[in-house]
Design an enzyme around this catalytic site. Structure first.
Site, short mmCIF file in Angstrom:
data_model
loop_
_atom_site.label_atom_id
_atom_site.label_comp_id
_atom_site.label_asym_id
_atom_site.label_seq_id
_atom_site.Cartn_x
_atom_site.Cartn_y
_atom_site.Cartn_z
N ASP A 1 23.85 22.90 -8.09
CA ASP A 1 23.56 22.58 -6.71
C ASP A 1 22.05 22.43 -6.99
OD1 ASP A 1 23.47 22.12 -3.90
OD2 ASP A 1 24.06 24.05 -3.67
N TYR B 1 25.93 18.61 12.44
CA TYR B 1 27.10 17.90 12.48
C TYR B 1 27.96 17.75 13.50
CZ TYR B 1 25.31 17.90 7.68
OH TYR B 1 24.39 17.68 6.46
N HIS C 1 27.58 21.29 -4.87
CA HIS C 1 26.93 21.94 -3.42
C HIS C 1 28.51 22.36 -2.55
CE1 HIS C 1 24.30 22.12 -0.32
NE2 HIS C 1 25.03 21.33 0.55
N SER D 1 25.16 24.72 3.31
CA SER D 1 24.22 23.96 3.54
C SER D 1 23.60 23.80 4.78
CB SER D 1 25.10 22.54 3.24
OG SER D 1 23.95 21.48 3.04
#
Length: 633
Positions: free
Chosen positions: A301, A77, A336, A148
């Site tokens: 999750d 990201y 999550h 994640s």
């Protein structure tokens, strides 16, 4: 005067704008504080063994008096500007005397090369650790951290056992697990052999093979200047994902969504035990594991089962005794990556359920762990931290144990029963502690064009396609293609903590179909809230490495992979089990033909039967904790 119809809308917009401004103000304040604490060296292009350079930012405590340990994050990201959660991570690290290093995976943003799922965790991870350990500001000890995508790559790296990799805190890391024990989810691509649609949605924005690129080989000053002008963060058009994933064939989904080319279509065609899954960046349980870890997971999750199985696997099988002894786990009642979003002074709401005061000292535990393993601090972490911490829903309290599941949990069988009319909540389906003596069965029709909708449970990253968490299931239970089995009113609290296993005896007139199982808590007012669920594609009932199709008239034994929870069914509540053949759009529909499913446009209805008899005792096994002793008067 504002019309009364629009007044609530205006108020909502005002509240939303206020929340955004407050978040920006908090980010600005944290950013100013961070600048006072940290020296920065941005857009350092770290070379990999093949010459590809990865964009890396380094932040160092200004008050350091010598080399320091490092907290290292790798991500697909954008980190063009540290903000939000990532800024909070950096602030905590530097404030506690650590270097903070964040790096883009190859092929993402300003990192060179071509992107691959999990970002080449073994080779690129090893080379990055080499680089960090060799810097004059580094004391040679590195801890990997993240949630994640910034957690998943850590698992394969841990199998490499790099000498600088001293500790790791992987949060919600299930998409980095290929095969562990009974779970063959291959990075959460599958559950029970069924494709989870979240990866289609996630990959649309990440697998950007076609993207703006600057020439490779630019120097640091040039890259810093360019990054101040260009973020390279793609702005993806909105997509009606419910419409996209309803189209056939599934292999056209990303084309329908206007996505760029990438690995998705090839991944979609792989089966659960395809050899190619074992050639990438996933961790599999035939590998060693060389790093102490503090595993952080969530009940709601996508991958709590594989995560807990991997924690157990490493504790039992790591070749280094110190690594086996260095495993800790925590499971929170969140969605999550919700660990750092639990309110400190308010109740936590997950979906429609109030989880009570679920806050825990996140940073004190994370850095108690890192200080112990990276700084050699004699802080009592290993002696004073429970091996497993878990939040028990219903009781709304934190619990702890020396193992998962807790040794005190006893398996209790609840047998599904009916007189042939368990279809919907209005039927006669029940649960009994006594095995059936009279044969019975229920048949329902599963139509792939009218699947049972998904509502709640363990989901993430799906663009709002289906919500995660806890929701009232009565609307779903009113359907004729959902079998509903409800137990008696409980006379005392019943705590279920551990692995929940379903055993179904089924038959079908289709060559292949799916079966879902959902555990539900029925409150005294009739509301029915989901606890956990699982699914199994019938062709994989004998193992995910083979396909064995069904024959009409034959009865088959199905055991889906285990559900996991810690939940108290309160006195006055009832335990309920749902059985169906779809949970869409969370899971891709089975078209019932026995074909590839992902590239088919034709389907058939399946008439599926669930059996209850001495020979075919369909049941669910709950891990029940012993009742707390009644205080003496």
């Amino acid at each position: 005067m504002i019309n009364a119809v629009y007044r609530p809308l205006c108020l909502l917009l005002l509240l939303a704008s206020t929340a955004v401004l407050q978040t920006r103000a908090a980010d600005d304040a944290d950013e100013a504080k961070f600048k006072d604490l940290a020296d920065d060296d941005t857009m350092v292009m770290v070379p990999m063994r093949d010459g590809v350079r990865l964009a890396t930012d380094v932040y160092l405590p200004k008050d350091r008096e010598g080399p320091v340990p490092t907290i290292f994050i790798k991500t697909p990201y954008d980190f063009n500007r540290l903000e939000g959660t990532q800024l909070g991570w950096a602030l905590e690290a530097v404030n506690r005397g650590y270097a903070f290093v964040v790096q883009n995976e190859r092929g993402r943003f300003y990192s060179e090369g071509e992107w691959a799922l999990l970002g080449n965790p073994r080779s690129d991870g090893w080379d990055s650790l080499d680089w960090i350990a060799g810097q004059e500001w580094s004391d040679g000890s590195v801890g990997t951290f993240g949630c994640s995508s910034s957690a998943e790559w850590q698992l394969a790296l841990a199998a490499e056992d790099h000498p600088a990799h001293k500790a790791m805190v992987p949060m919600a890391s299930g998409a980095g697990i290929g095969r562990v024990g009974e779970f063959h989810e291959q990075g959460n691509w599958y559950k029970g052999g069924v494709h989870q649609t979240l990866f289609t949605i996630w990959l649309r924005s990440v697998q950007q093979d076609m993207r703006p690129r600057f020439p490779e080989g630019l120097d640091q000053e040039q890259l810093q200047r360019l990054r101040s002008m260009y973020s390279l963060a793609a702005s993806m058009p909105e997509v009606d994902w419910k419409k996209v994933v309803s189209t056939l064939p599934a292999s056209n989904w990303l084309e329908e969504a206007g996505a760029n080319t990438g690995p998705w279509r090839d991944l979609l065609m792989r089966k659960p035990d395809d050899p190619e899954w074992y050639e990438g960046g996933l961790y599999h349980d035939d590998a060693d594991f060389g790093v102490p870890a503090f595993w952080m997971n969530s009940w709601f999750d996508v991958s709590q089962g594989p995560n807990l199985a991997l924690f157990n696997h490493v504790r039992k099988n790591a070749s280094d005794p110190a690594v086996r002894d260095g495993q800790f786990a925590l499971v929170a009642p969140t969605l999550h990556c919700g660990f750092y979003r639990i309110p400190e002074h308010e109740d936590l709401i997950v979906g429609e359920m109030n989880m009570g005061r679920a806050h825990f000292p996140l940073w004190e535990q994370v850095y108690g762990f890192f200080d112990h393993y990276l700084k050699g601090s004699d802080n009592g972490f290993a002696e004073n931290t429970p091996r497993v911490q878990y939040y028990t829903m219903g009781a709304n309290a934190w619990g702890s144990a020396d193992s998962w599941p807790p040794a005190a949990a006893e398996p209790v069988d609840y047998y599904l029963r009916s007189n042939g009319n368990a279809a919907s909540v209005f039927g006669d389906g029940g649960l009994s502690r006594t095995p059936p003596t009279v044969a019975s069965s229920d048949t329902y029709t599963y139509d792939p064009m009218n699947p049972v909708p998904s509502l709640g449970g363990g989901v993430c990253c799906n663009g709002g396609l289906t919500p995660g968490g806890v929701y009232d299931q009565r609307g779903i239970e009113a359907r004729a293609d959902v079998l509903v089995f409800t137990g008696y009113v409980l006379e005392e609290d019943t705590e279920v903590t551990g692995s929940i296993r379903a055993t179904l005896y089924v038959s079908s007139d289709a060559r292949d179909t799916d079966f879902t199982v959902k555990l539900v808590d029925v409150h005294p007012d009739g509301t029915a809230y989901n606890v956990d669920d699982t699914i199994l594609r019938a062709r994989y009932r004998e193992g995910f490495d083979r396909e064995v199709f069904m024959q009409s008239g034959e009865v088959y034994r199905l055991q889906p992979t285990a559900m996991s929870t810690s939940h108290v069914f309160k006195a006055g509540h009832r335990i309920r089990v749902e059985v169906a053949s779809s949970k869409f759009p969370q899971y891709m529909r089975n078209l019932n033909t026995g074909g590839n499913n992902v590239d088919e446009t034709e389907w058939v209805e399946a008439h599926n039967t669930l059996h209850y008899s001495e020979e075919h005792p369909s049941h669910i096994t709950l891990p029940v904790m012993p009742a707390a002793p009644t205080p003496s008067r």
